[in-house]
Design an enzyme around this catalytic site. Structure first.
Site, PDB file in Angstrom:
ATOM      1  N   ILE A  21     -14.157 -64.438 -55.795  1.00 47.98           N
ATOM      2  CA  ILE A  21     -13.498 -65.719 -56.051  1.00 47.98           C
ATOM      3  C   ILE A  21     -13.197 -66.433 -54.732  1.00 47.98           C
ATOM      4  CG2 ILE A  21     -11.435 -66.817 -57.042  1.00 47.98           C
ATOM      5  CD1 ILE A  21     -11.477 -64.440 -59.124  1.00 47.98           C
ATOM      6  N   ASP A  29      -0.780 -70.009 -61.211  1.00 48.14           N
ATOM      7  CA  ASP A  29      -1.421 -69.781 -62.508  1.00 48.14           C
ATOM      8  C   ASP A  29      -0.961 -68.458 -63.108  1.00 48.14           C
ATOM      9  OD1 ASP A  29      -3.356 -70.260 -64.605  1.00 48.14           O
ATOM     10  OD2 ASP A  29      -4.646 -68.747 -63.670  1.00 48.14           O
ATOM     11  N   HIS A  74      -1.821 -68.936 -66.835  1.00 52.01           N
ATOM     12  CA  HIS A  74      -2.911 -67.972 -66.585  1.00 52.01           C
ATOM     13  C   HIS A  74      -4.234 -68.470 -67.193  1.00 52.01           C
ATOM     14  CE1 HIS A  74      -3.754 -63.396 -65.890  1.00 52.01           C
ATOM     15  NE2 HIS A  74      -4.838 -64.127 -65.662  1.00 52.01           N
ATOM     16  N   LEU A  75      -4.666 -69.612 -66.694  1.00 50.25           N
ATOM     17  CA  LEU A  75      -5.861 -70.258 -67.253  1.00 50.25           C
ATOM     18  C   LEU A  75      -7.113 -70.076 -66.401  1.00 50.25           C
ATOM     19  CD1 LEU A  75      -4.565 -73.742 -68.523  1.00 50.25           C
ATOM     20  CD2 LEU A  75      -5.007 -71.670 -69.833  1.00 50.25           C
ATOM     21  N   GLY A  76      -6.990 -69.351 -65.281  1.00 48.72           N
ATOM     22  CA  GLY A  76      -8.122 -69.241 -64.353  1.00 48.72           C
ATOM     23  C   GLY A  76      -9.446 -68.953 -65.033  1.00 48.72           C
ATOM     24  N   ALA A  77      -9.428 -68.000 -65.949  1.00 49.85           N
ATOM     25  CA  ALA A  77     -10.683 -67.570 -66.585  1.00 49.85           C
ATOM     26  C   ALA A  77     -10.903 -68.249 -67.927  1.00 49.85           C
ATOM     27  CB  ALA A  77     -10.650 -66.062 -66.773  1.00 49.85           C
ATOM     28  N   THR A  79      -6.654 -61.539 -53.748  1.00 45.95           N
ATOM     29  CA  THR A  79      -6.814 -60.090 -53.687  1.00 45.95           C
ATOM     30  C   THR A  79      -6.488 -59.523 -55.068  1.00 45.95           C
ATOM     31  OG1 THR A  79      -4.499 -59.633 -53.253  1.00 45.95           O
ATOM     32  CG2 THR A  79      -5.848 -60.151 -51.349  1.00 45.95           C
ATOM     33  N   CYS A 138      -3.613 -67.976 -57.876  1.00 35.29           N
ATOM     34  CA  CYS A 138      -4.399 -67.900 -59.111  1.00 35.29           C
ATOM     35  C   CYS A 138      -5.000 -66.504 -59.213  1.00 35.29           C
ATOM     36  CB  CYS A 138      -5.499 -68.965 -59.129  1.00 35.29           C
ATOM     37  SG  CYS A 138      -4.835 -70.630 -59.239  1.00 35.29           S
ATOM     38  N   ALA A 139      -4.328 -65.515 -58.594  1.00 40.23           N
ATOM     39  CA  ALA A 139      -4.844 -64.131 -58.633  1.00 40.23           C
ATOM     40  C   ALA A 139      -3.938 -63.284 -59.534  1.00 40.23           C
ATOM     41  CB  ALA A 139      -4.940 -63.559 -57.238  1.00 40.23           C
ATOM     42  N   ARG A 140      -2.789 -62.864 -59.019  1.00 42.42           N
ATOM     43  CA  ARG A 140      -1.854 -62.087 -59.824  1.00 42.42           C
ATOM     44  C   ARG A 140      -0.430 -62.353 -59.368  1.00 42.42           C
ATOM     45  NH1 ARG A 140      -5.036 -61.656 -62.882  1.00 42.42           N
ATOM     46  NH2 ARG A 140      -5.848 -59.895 -64.059  1.00 42.42           N
ATOM     47  N   GLU A 200       4.522 -62.169 -67.609  1.00 45.50           N
ATOM     48  CA  GLU A 200       3.863 -63.226 -68.385  1.00 45.50           C
ATOM     49  C   GLU A 200       4.088 -62.990 -69.875  1.00 45.50           C
ATOM     50  OE1 GLU A 200      -0.247 -63.536 -67.194  1.00 45.50           O
ATOM     51  OE2 GLU A 200       0.281 -64.065 -65.148  1.00 45.50           O
TER      52      GLU A 200
HETATM   53  N1  LIG Z   1      -6.138 -66.316 -62.791  1.00 43.96           N
HETATM   54  C1  LIG Z   1      -7.102 -65.718 -63.444  1.00 43.96           C
HETATM   55  O1  LIG Z   1      -7.327 -65.973 -64.601  1.00 43.96           O
HETATM   56  C2  LIG Z   1      -7.963 -64.696 -62.761  1.00 43.96           C
HETATM   57  C3  LIG Z   1      -7.442 -63.896 -61.762  1.00 43.96           C
HETATM   58  N2  LIG Z   1      -8.238 -62.960 -61.167  1.00 43.96           N
HETATM   59  C4  LIG Z   1      -7.632 -62.144 -60.098  1.00 43.96           C
HETATM   60  O2  LIG Z   1      -8.334 -62.409 -58.908  1.00 43.96           O
HETATM   61  C5  LIG Z   1      -8.512 -61.188 -58.205  1.00 43.96           C
HETATM   62  C6  LIG Z   1      -9.709 -61.271 -57.284  1.00 43.96           C
HETATM   63  O3  LIG Z   1     -10.899 -61.309 -58.050  1.00 43.96           O
HETATM   64  P1  LIG Z   1     -12.339 -61.141 -57.370  1.00 43.96           P
HETATM   65  O4  LIG Z   1     -12.502 -62.116 -56.269  1.00 43.96           O
HETATM   66  O5  LIG Z   1     -13.312 -61.158 -58.484  1.00 43.96           O
HETATM   67  O6  LIG Z   1     -12.202 -59.661 -56.789  1.00 43.96           O
HETATM   68  P2  LIG Z   1     -12.986 -58.992 -55.558  1.00 43.96           P
HETATM   69  O7  LIG Z   1     -12.796 -57.549 -55.726  1.00 43.96           O
HETATM   70  O8  LIG Z   1     -14.374 -59.531 -55.493  1.00 43.96           O
HETATM   71  O9  LIG Z   1     -12.192 -59.509 -54.284  1.00 43.96           O
HETATM   72  C7  LIG Z   1     -10.961 -59.029 -53.859  1.00 43.96           C
HETATM   73  C8  LIG Z   1     -10.957 -59.090 -52.335  1.00 43.96           C
HETATM   74  O10 LIG Z   1      -9.658 -58.796 -51.871  1.00 43.96           O
HETATM   75  C9  LIG Z   1      -9.793 -58.073 -50.652  1.00 43.96           C
HETATM   76  N3  LIG Z   1      -8.571 -57.345 -50.357  1.00 43.96           N
HETATM   77  C10 LIG Z   1      -8.140 -56.162 -50.861  1.00 43.96           C
HETATM   78  N4  LIG Z   1      -6.963 -55.831 -50.325  1.00 43.96           N
HETATM   79  C11 LIG Z   1      -6.634 -56.828 -49.465  1.00 43.96           C
HETATM   80  C12 LIG Z   1      -5.522 -57.072 -48.617  1.00 43.96           C
HETATM   81  N5  LIG Z   1      -4.522 -56.209 -48.546  1.00 43.96           N
HETATM   82  N6  LIG Z   1      -5.505 -58.208 -47.876  1.00 43.96           N
HETATM   83  C13 LIG Z   1      -6.516 -59.100 -47.936  1.00 43.96           C
HETATM   84  N7  LIG Z   1      -7.613 -58.910 -48.722  1.00 43.96           N
HETATM   85  C14 LIG Z   1      -7.654 -57.797 -49.480  1.00 43.96           C
HETATM   86  C15 LIG Z   1     -10.983 -57.153 -50.893  1.00 43.96           C
HETATM   87  O11 LIG Z   1     -11.575 -56.723 -49.690  1.00 43.96           O
HETATM   88  C16 LIG Z   1     -11.902 -58.072 -51.681  1.00 43.96           C
HETATM   89  O12 LIG Z   1     -12.832 -58.724 -50.838  1.00 43.96           O
HETATM   90  C17 LIG Z   1      -8.642 -60.151 -59.314  1.00 43.96           C
HETATM   91  O13 LIG Z   1      -8.243 -58.892 -58.848  1.00 43.96           O
HETATM   92  C18 LIG Z   1      -7.746 -60.661 -60.397  1.00 43.96           C
HETATM   93  O14 LIG Z   1      -6.482 -60.059 -60.314  1.00 43.96           O
HETATM   94  C19 LIG Z   1      -9.545 -62.789 -61.495  1.00 43.96           C
HETATM   95  C20 LIG Z   1     -10.107 -63.569 -62.462  1.00 43.96           C
HETATM   96  C21 LIG Z   1      -9.352 -64.549 -63.213  1.00 43.96           C
HETATM   97  O1  LIG Z   2     -10.111 -61.541 -65.197  1.00 45.77           O
HETATM   98  C1  LIG Z   2      -8.956 -61.549 -64.743  1.00 45.77           C
HETATM   99  O2  LIG Z   2      -8.549 -60.777 -63.864  1.00 45.77           O
HETATM  100  C2  LIG Z   2      -7.993 -62.505 -65.287  1.00 45.77           C
HETATM  101  O3  LIG Z   2      -6.908 -62.635 -64.744  1.00 45.77           O
HETATM  102  C3  LIG Z   2      -8.301 -63.256 -66.494  1.00 45.77           C
HETATM  103  O4  LIG Z   2      -7.310 -62.894 -67.418  1.00 45.77           O
HETATM  104  P1  LIG Z   2      -7.456 -63.266 -68.972  1.00 45.77           P
HETATM  105  O5  LIG Z   2      -8.655 -62.523 -69.474  1.00 45.77           O
HETATM  106  O6  LIG Z   2      -7.662 -64.737 -69.052  1.00 45.77           O
HETATM  107  O7  LIG Z   2      -6.197 -62.810 -69.618  1.00 45.77           O
END
Ligand SMILES: NC(=O)C1=CN([C@@H]2O[C@H](COP(=O)(O)OP(=O)(O)OC[C@H]3O[C@@H](n4cnc5c(N)ncnc54)[C@H](O)[C@@H]3O)[C@@H](O)[C@H]2O)C=CC1
Ligand SMILES: O=C(O)C(=O)COP(=O)(O)O
Length: 524
Positions: A149, A253, A276-279, A200, A227-229, A258
């Site tokens: 992301i 987000d 929590h609309l990211g996805a 992260t 928009c992560a966690r 939640e």
């Molecule tokens: N708001 C939403 O609806 C969504 C939220 N997410 C959240 O976004 C997060 C990231 O997703 P992706 O990019 O797909 O995961 P990813 O695994 O591709 O990227 C995570 C990155 O964080 C880095 N990382 C780990 N520990 C770290 C630290 N202490 N400091 C800095 N960087 C660090 C890793 O090296 C990695 O490159 C997910 O874990 C999820 O919680 C994901 C999809 C939808």
């Molecule tokens: O894929 C993720 O990590 C998300 O945060 C998306 O969450 P959701 O499936 O929309 O409840």
């Protein structure tokens, strides 16, 4: 007939591979619904809402697979699943674009006061002066976590003329320059960025990554995005810094709880939020639902799954033979990763002795999964380890050698970063177990498990005593201690193991000792 419980809102079209599967019946209900016979469920499909806890696993003795239609698995107790032999799969890349786009939209909305202005006009006001914003062009965006992301967000932000400065401890300069971003330390990002966004996973390490201390290093007038966690940015600390005017605004987000209910940050006009609309796009939901539905079907058809998080795809017989080396390889990978806190470009693995009779490629993957544990959120396992290394720009080499350094078997690994290389060797000894026997040029012998402290120090009288005293003063009991050195009075290493986690205060005190060169806390 397999019973598949779809416990969260998962796209119906994407579930087609399961709906068409004649050996399965789909039940769309919450896990708390009294009509659901949890004890009969074979597969559980969730998003982020359902918490898949140890307690839930206990109620589901037939459960064989949990599928997360999304990325983050922080709502699933993966260790509990693994212990029970429940396979966990996710859909790692199906919602990447949607989440990057949502983050970008939040950033633009925040900088131009769009939600506030929208509400004002709907209240029949026309306050053009009150909603003067800032351009994105020329601003520095700080991205913490440059995974899927983070990378997509960087590309979009660069197209808008922003400078992108990133912190990801596992990102190499080579990859950063390929992506056109500035690879920086956390402090550099905090000091320079106009807008900071986190991408992260939520782990023990990233919880509170942005806390009061981090906030106090930022520029006055900085903006934050999450928009992560929820929890990666400490919500109370953020409220303090928005309240005192240091932080100019935030777009969120995700929340620690939640739905968040009555929430201190809601009182600020310059905090904009989404639920929590990211996805939550049609495209992402179709992608992730299709991915997990296919995975679950493959699993029930005894075919290998590709995004399995915790279990290997292998016959029980072969797995039993390889199990001790599998464990050793994982622990070597995890130790290596925690000894070298920087971006790695190359990992070379050499197998020698009796271990070469086994499927060494599988052990390479196990080693990589140990290496990536705690670094990225996809819980890399044997199925996706090589692909993950490739995605992260890490070259992996594997070879067989006749030199087993005097052991019956040996796994030797060298990792190269841009500035140095680090070698670690392990062996498995019958009736004794796995041992690490070589660490960064030193012969040593320790059991790779639990809470360890790896100290590089100078071989001088009294160092060991001073380390022992500090730990004793903090009521920390040393379970085992191993030392290694190359020559009298030269560089030496110590590996200490503890019965329980050691606190930061003791680690900081140890770091102050003159003869300590460096220290790594290793959790295996
Ligand atoms: N708001 C939403 O609806 C969504 C939220 N997410 C959240 O976004 C997060 C990231 O997703 P992706 O990019 O797909 O995961 P990813 O695994 O591709 O990227 C995570 C990155 O964080 C880095 N990382 C780990 N520990 C770290 C630290 N202490 N400091 C800095 N960087 C660090 C890793 O090296 C990695 O490159 C997910 O874990 C999820 O919680 C994901 C999809 C939808
Ligand atoms: O894929 C993720 O990590 C998300 O945060 C998306 O969450 P959701 O499936 O929309 O409840």
């Amino acid at each position: 007939m397999y019973q598949i419980l779809v416990a969260d809102a998962i796209n119906a079209e994407g579930l087609q591979p399961l709906l068409e599967y004649k050996d399965a019946v789909i039940i769309e209900k919450k896990v708390t619904d009294p009509e659901v016979e949890l004890e009969k469920i074979d597969a559980l499909l969730v998003r982020s809402a359902t918490k898949v806890t140890e307690e839930l696993f206990e109620k589901m003795p037939q459960l064989k697979i949990v599928a997360r239609a999304g990325v983050g698995v922080d709502n699933i107790d993966v260790n509990a699943a693994t212990k029970r032999g429940v396979i966990v799969v996710n859909a790692p890349d199906g919602n990447t674009i949607s989440t990057a786009e949502h983050t970008f939209a939040m950033m633009a909305a925040l900088m131009r006061n769009i939600p506030q202005a929208h509400q004002s006009v709907k209240n029949l006001e026309w306050k053009r002066n009150e909603f003067v914003g800032n351009e994105l062009y020329g601003k520095t965006l700080g991205i913490l976590g440059m995974g899927r992301i983070g990378t997509e967000l960087a590309k979009r932000s660069k197209a808008f003329g922003m400078n992108v400065q990133v912190f990801d401890p596992f990102l190499t300069n080579e990859r950063a320059s390929k992506l056109g971003v500035q690879n920086s330390s956390l402090d550099e990002v905090l000091e320079h960025a106009d807008i900071i966004t986190v991408h992260t996973p939520l782990t023990a390490e990233t919880k509170g990554l942005i806390n009061e201390k981090a906030l106090s290093k930022t520029k006055k007038g900085v903006y934050f995005l999450n928009c992560a966690r929820g929890g990666i940015i400490d919500e109370d600390a953020l409220a303090t810094f928005i309240g005192n005017g240091h932080v100019a605004g935030a777009a969120l987000d995700v929340f620690e709880v939640e739905p968040p209910g009555e929430y201190p940050l809601f009182k600020f006009d310059n905090v904009i939020v989404t639920p929590h609309l990211g996805a939550s796009t049609r495209e992402a939901q179709l992608n992730v639902a299709t991915q997990v539905a296919k995975e679950v079907r493959m699993f029930f058809e005894d075919k290998p799954v590709s995004n399995s998080i915790n279990l290997p795809a292998m016959s029980k017989d072969i797995f039993e033979r390889i199990r001790p080396f599998h464990y050793l390889a994982k622990q070597i990978g995890s130790t290596l990763s925690q000894c070298i806190n920087e971006g790695i470009q190359e990992i070379s693995i050499t197998f020698s002795g009796s271990v070469t009779d086994l499927e060494t490629t599988y052990l390479t993957k196990a080693l990589l999964s140990g290496f990536f544990k705690n670094r990225i959120d996809i819980y890399v396992n044997e199925v996706n380890a090589l692909l993950t290394a490739k995605e992260r720009g890490i070259t992996v080499g594997e070879k067989i050698s006749t030199n087993s350094f005097g052991y019956a078997n040996c796994i030797s690994v060298t990792a190269k970063s841009e500035t140095r290389q680090f070698t670690i060797r392990g062996t498995f000894i019958d009736h004794y177990g796995p041992r690490i026997v070589y660490l960064n040029d030193f012969n040593i012998d320790f059991y790779p498990e639990g809470n360890l402290l790896y100290i590089q120090h100078m071989d001088r009288p009294g160092v060991i005593g001073r380390v022992g005293k500090i730990l004793g003063d903090h009521s920390i009991n040393i379970a085992t201690m191993q030392v290694g050195r190359k020559q009298v009075g030269g560089e030496a290493i110590m590996i200490l193991s503890f019965d329980k986690p050691i606190d930061d205060i003791a680690v900081n005190k140890l770091n102050e000792l003159d003869d300590i060169v460096s220290m790594n806390h290793i959790l295996l």
